[in-house]
Design a protein around this motif. Structure first.
Motif, PDB file in Angstrom:
ATOM      1  N   SER A 153       3.000   3.461  -6.653  1.00 32.32           N
ATOM      2  CA  SER A 153       3.240   4.975  -6.151  1.00 32.32           C
ATOM      3  C   SER A 153       4.068   4.893  -5.017  1.00 32.32           C
ATOM      4  N   ALA A 154       3.931   3.893  -3.978  1.00 29.54           N
ATOM      5  CA  ALA A 154       4.809   3.906  -2.814  1.00 29.54           C
ATOM      6  C   ALA A 154       6.108   3.290  -3.073  1.00 29.54           C
ATOM      7  N   GLY A 155       6.274   2.419  -4.239  1.00 28.67           N
ATOM      8  CA  GLY A 155       7.483   1.795  -4.372  1.00 28.67           C
ATOM      9  C   GLY A 155       7.666   0.499  -3.482  1.00 28.67           C
ATOM     10  N   ARG A 156       6.412   0.029  -3.306  1.00 33.24           N
ATOM     11  CA  ARG A 156       6.477  -1.323  -2.431  1.00 33.24           C
ATOM     12  C   ARG A 156       5.862  -2.422  -3.177  1.00 33.24           C
ATOM     13  N   PHE A 157       5.479  -3.526  -2.652  1.00 32.53           N
ATOM     14  CA  PHE A 157       4.890  -4.785  -3.554  1.00 32.53           C
ATOM     15  C   PHE A 157       3.276  -5.013  -3.141  1.00 32.53           C
ATOM     16  N   ALA A 158       2.908  -5.616  -4.033  1.00 34.02           N
ATOM     17  CA  ALA A 158       1.348  -5.970  -3.844  1.00 34.02           C
ATOM     18  C   ALA A 158       1.199  -7.452  -4.109  1.00 34.02           C
ATOM     19  N   ILE A 159       0.395  -8.083  -4.065  1.00 36.04           N
ATOM     20  CA  ILE A 159      -0.038  -9.555  -4.164  1.00 36.04           C
ATOM     21  C   ILE A 159      -1.422  -9.739  -4.934  1.00 36.04           C
ATOM     22  N   GLY A 160      -1.740 -10.359  -5.973  1.00 40.99           N
ATOM     23  CA  GLY A 160      -2.925 -10.400  -6.802  1.00 40.99           C
ATOM     24  C   GLY A 160      -3.720 -11.620  -6.412  1.00 40.99           C
ATOM     25  N   VAL A 161      -4.777 -11.748  -7.069  1.00 44.23           N
ATOM     26  CA  VAL A 161      -5.534 -12.848  -6.786  1.00 44.23           C
ATOM     27  C   VAL A 161      -6.348 -13.370  -7.894  1.00 44.23           C
ATOM     28  N   GLY A 201     -11.708  -8.236  -6.442  1.00 42.31           N
ATOM     29  CA  GLY A 201     -11.967  -8.181  -7.652  1.00 42.31           C
ATOM     30  C   GLY A 201     -11.358  -6.933  -8.415  1.00 42.31           C
ATOM     31  N   GLY A 202     -12.109  -6.076  -9.038  1.00 49.77           N
ATOM     32  CA  GLY A 202     -11.709  -5.064  -9.854  1.00 49.77           C
ATOM     33  C   GLY A 202     -11.136  -3.827  -8.760  1.00 49.77           C
ATOM     34  N   THR A 203     -11.701  -3.946  -7.853  1.00 51.95           N
ATOM     35  CA  THR A 203     -11.096  -2.958  -6.607  1.00 51.95           C
ATOM     36  C   THR A 203      -9.361  -3.033  -6.368  1.00 51.95           C
ATOM     37  N   LEU A 258     -17.104  -8.385 -16.285  1.00 58.62           N
ATOM     38  CA  LEU A 258     -15.961  -8.714 -16.883  1.00 58.62           C
ATOM     39  C   LEU A 258     -14.905  -7.307 -16.907  1.00 58.62           C
ATOM     40  N   GLY A 259     -13.623  -7.730 -17.140  1.00 64.69           N
ATOM     41  CA  GLY A 259     -12.520  -6.676 -17.061  1.00 64.69           C
ATOM     42  C   GLY A 259     -11.972  -6.475 -15.823  1.00 64.69           C
ATOM     43  N   ASP A 260     -12.451  -7.489 -14.709  1.00 62.73           N
ATOM     44  CA  ASP A 260     -11.704  -7.207 -13.570  1.00 62.73           C
ATOM     45  C   ASP A 260     -10.362  -7.742 -13.573  1.00 62.73           C
ATOM     46  N   ASP A 261      -9.663  -8.328 -14.649  1.00 63.77           N
ATOM     47  CA  ASP A 261      -8.398  -9.112 -14.510  1.00 63.77           C
ATOM     48  C   ASP A 261      -8.339 -10.062 -13.353  1.00 63.77           C
ATOM     49  N   SER A 262      -9.237 -10.752 -13.185  1.00 66.54           N
ATOM     50  CA  SER A 262      -9.456 -11.467 -12.084  1.00 66.54           C
ATOM     51  C   SER A 262     -10.234 -12.652 -11.872  1.00 66.54           C
ATOM     52  N   PHE A 263     -11.279 -12.525 -11.162  1.00 70.07           N
ATOM     53  CA  PHE A 263     -12.224 -13.826 -11.144  1.00 70.07           C
ATOM     54  C   PHE A 263     -13.206 -14.066 -12.259  1.00 70.07           C
ATOM     55  N   PRO A 323     -11.790   0.766  -7.935  1.00 66.74           N
ATOM     56  CA  PRO A 323     -10.267   1.133  -7.577  1.00 66.74           C
ATOM     57  C   PRO A 323      -9.830   2.196  -6.796  1.00 66.74           C
ATOM     58  N   SER A 324     -10.663   3.294  -6.863  1.00 64.69           N
ATOM     59  CA  SER A 324     -10.085   4.533  -6.073  1.00 64.69           C
ATOM     60  C   SER A 324     -10.050   4.056  -4.720  1.00 64.69           C
ATOM     61  N   ARG A 325     -11.255   3.471  -4.046  1.00 65.48           N
ATOM     62  CA  ARG A 325     -11.236   2.801  -2.622  1.00 65.48           C
ATOM     63  C   ARG A 325     -10.190   1.941  -2.397  1.00 65.48           C
ATOM     64  N   GLY A 326      -9.921   1.078  -3.353  1.00 59.71           N
ATOM     65  CA  GLY A 326      -8.948   0.055  -3.053  1.00 59.71           C
ATOM     66  C   GLY A 326      -7.316   0.870  -3.026  1.00 59.71           C
ATOM     67  N   GLN A 327      -7.161   1.902  -3.988  1.00 61.68           N
ATOM     68  CA  GLN A 327      -5.953   2.462  -3.886  1.00 61.68           C
ATOM     69  C   GLN A 327      -5.886   3.419  -2.482  1.00 61.68           C
ATOM     70  N   GLU A 328      -6.908   4.090  -2.205  1.00 57.73           N
ATOM     71  CA  GLU A 328      -6.961   4.852  -0.857  1.00 57.73           C
ATOM     72  C   GLU A 328      -6.595   4.037   0.288  1.00 57.73           C
ATOM     73  N   ILE A 329      -7.391   2.843   0.420  1.00 56.00           N
ATOM     74  CA  ILE A 329      -7.049   1.869   1.449  1.00 56.00           C
ATOM     75  C   ILE A 329      -5.424   1.341   1.521  1.00 56.00           C
ATOM     76  N   ALA A 330      -5.135   1.021   0.378  1.00 56.42           N
ATOM     77  CA  ALA A 330      -3.883   0.330   0.298  1.00 56.42           C
ATOM     78  C   ALA A 330      -2.606   1.581   0.550  1.00 56.42           C
ATOM     79  N   SER A 331      -2.841   2.733  -0.077  1.00 55.60           N
ATOM     80  CA  SER A 331      -2.064   3.907   0.259  1.00 55.60           C
ATOM     81  C   SER A 331      -1.835   4.149   1.656  1.00 55.60           C
ATOM     82  N   GLY A 332      -2.917   4.069   2.387  1.00 55.63           N
ATOM     83  CA  GLY A 332      -2.902   4.108   3.842  1.00 55.63           C
ATOM     84  C   GLY A 332      -1.978   3.320   4.536  1.00 55.63           C
ATOM     85  N   MET A 333      -2.158   1.952   4.063  1.00 54.08           N
ATOM     86  CA  MET A 333      -1.295   0.622   4.726  1.00 54.08           C
ATOM     87  C   MET A 333       0.403   1.005   4.392  1.00 54.08           C
ATOM     88  N   TYR A 334       0.396   1.454   3.079  1.00 52.81           N
ATOM     89  CA  TYR A 334       1.887   1.637   2.763  1.00 52.81           C
ATOM     90  C   TYR A 334       2.390   2.835   3.539  1.00 52.81           C
TER      91      TYR A 334
END
Length: 374
Positions: A271-279, A259-261, A68-73, A236-247
């Motif tokens: 941080s990048a001033g771009r967009f994201a899509i949730g799940v 999930g919580g990632t 619980l606390g993943d804001d998702s599934f 989440p830190s790994r999710g941020q690292e991967i997405a930051s590289g993509m941005y």
């Protein structure tokens, strides 16, 4: 709060566009409850209903890893059991596994209790253990979400996630080819790149990725679609690292099924001033701190699956077998515009999304359910 899908099915009696029908029936929460279960025990949850007649039904619910606390599934499942407790007066006990290895004993703990009328198993990782436990506890009723166990005492709920993912992929593809700024993000039309971040590499998440990439290509097959997996549902830190590289590499939009990632993806988008899509949930609400960059979410009504299964037991109408849900099933899967973006997307994008949605429902677009078929 109710959230709107992009558009309705034809003949629903409402106008097209963002005035489409609402996802769900108005009773669904946003999954931010705090259950009291843990990885080693099953304890009473917060589910003693106070809104409906008292019931002698008790449900055991075991979440997926990530908890619980993943804001998702998982939080969507929790919202479903909370709503059932409120409406039907049932009580429930819940448990949060630290790892898939915990699930077998948790299933057995609930199945062996005389007071438990239904065991809800949330997530595909439950399937292997449930095959054995459903056979051993043949008088117990089970629900399984996101996988299938063929047994007379198991009701299965699966979703056509690839259909909803196609829709948000189509949106991402249309945005990256459009000069667009709103909220905390903007596109860079010098680059046409959109990314995907998965949690763990599984056949289930491959469906999300396949549908997303197919939707992007439906918009423009020259768009780059990098993807990567974090290897975790709760990093989440790994999710941020991967997405930051993509941005950094030019992505305008990143969609996560992690999930919580995924919280880290939203941080990277801001941080990048771009967009994201949730799940799974409308994460512009459940992760509201990031609503200015969450342009949409691929909502999957796990809460309704839990709620409907409990209602069936309350009404003595439990049925085993398959429930396979997609875009055409009362919003069971849908692309939901973020709360900060309702009425703010270009009209031609909204119209294009309605066309592709209806084409999927009508069978005119065949959405791949694995990346090998792209």
């Amino acid at each position: 709060m109710q959230r709107r899908r992009f558009l309705t099915t034809a003949g629903a009696g409402v106008t097209a566009g963002l005035a489409g029908c609402l996802v769900g029936d108005g009773d669904g929460g946003n999954g931010n409850g705090n259950g009291n279960g843990n990885g080693n025990d099953t304890t009473d949850g917060n589910g003693n209903g106070n809104g409906g007649a008292e019931s002698d039904i008790t449900v055991g619910i075991i979440y997926s890893t990530g908890g619980l606390g993943d804001d998702s599934f998982n939080d969507m499942a929790h919202a479903g059991i909370e709503r059932a407790a409120e409406d039907f007066g049932i009580s429930y006990q819940d448990a949060e596994p630290d790892a898939p290895a915990d699930m077998n004993q948790m299933q057995r703990n609930f199945a062996g209790k005389d007071e438990i009328d239904l065991v809800c198993c949330i997530g595909f990782d439950h399937a292997t253990d449930l095959e054995e436990n459903a056979a051993e506890f043949s008088d117990q009723q089970f629900v399984l979400v996101d996988a299938v166990v063929e047994a007379d005492n198991v009701a299965n709920y699966t979703f056509r996630e690839h259909e909803g993912s196609f829709q948000v992929g189509h949106l991402a593809g249309l945005l990256t080819t459009t000069d667009y700024a709103h909220g905390g993000g903007e596109t860079n039309t010098d680059e046409t790149v959109v990314g995907f971040v998965g949690g763990q590499e599984t056949a289930l998440i491959d469906r999300f990725e396949a549908g997303y990439i197919a939707g992007v290509r439906h918009a423009d097959d020259s768009i780059e679609t990098p993807s990567a997996y974090a290897g975790s549902w709760n990093d989440p830190s790994r999710g941020q690292e991967i997405a930051s590289g993509m941005y950094d590499d030019g992505a305008d939009v990143v969609y996560h099924a992690a999930g919580g990632t995924g919280g880290g993806v939203f941080q990277a988008a801001q941080s990048a001033g771009r967009f994201a899509i949730g799940v799974d949930d409308d994460q512009s609400i459940s992760a509201e701190d990031f609503s200015d960059v969450i342009v949409a979410s691929m909502v999957k009504r796990v809460d309704n699956a839990v709620y409907d299964s409990v209602e069936a037991v309350v009404n003595d109408e439990f049925e085993s077998g398959m429930n396979d849900l997609g875009l055409d099933d009362d919003g069971s899967v849908s692309a939901t515009i973020g709360q900060d973006f309702e009425g703010e997307l270009p009209e031609d994008i909204v119209d294009a999304l309605e066309e592709s949605r209806q084409a999927i429902i009508d069978g005119e677009i065949d959405v791949p359910d694995n990346t090998d078929d792209l």
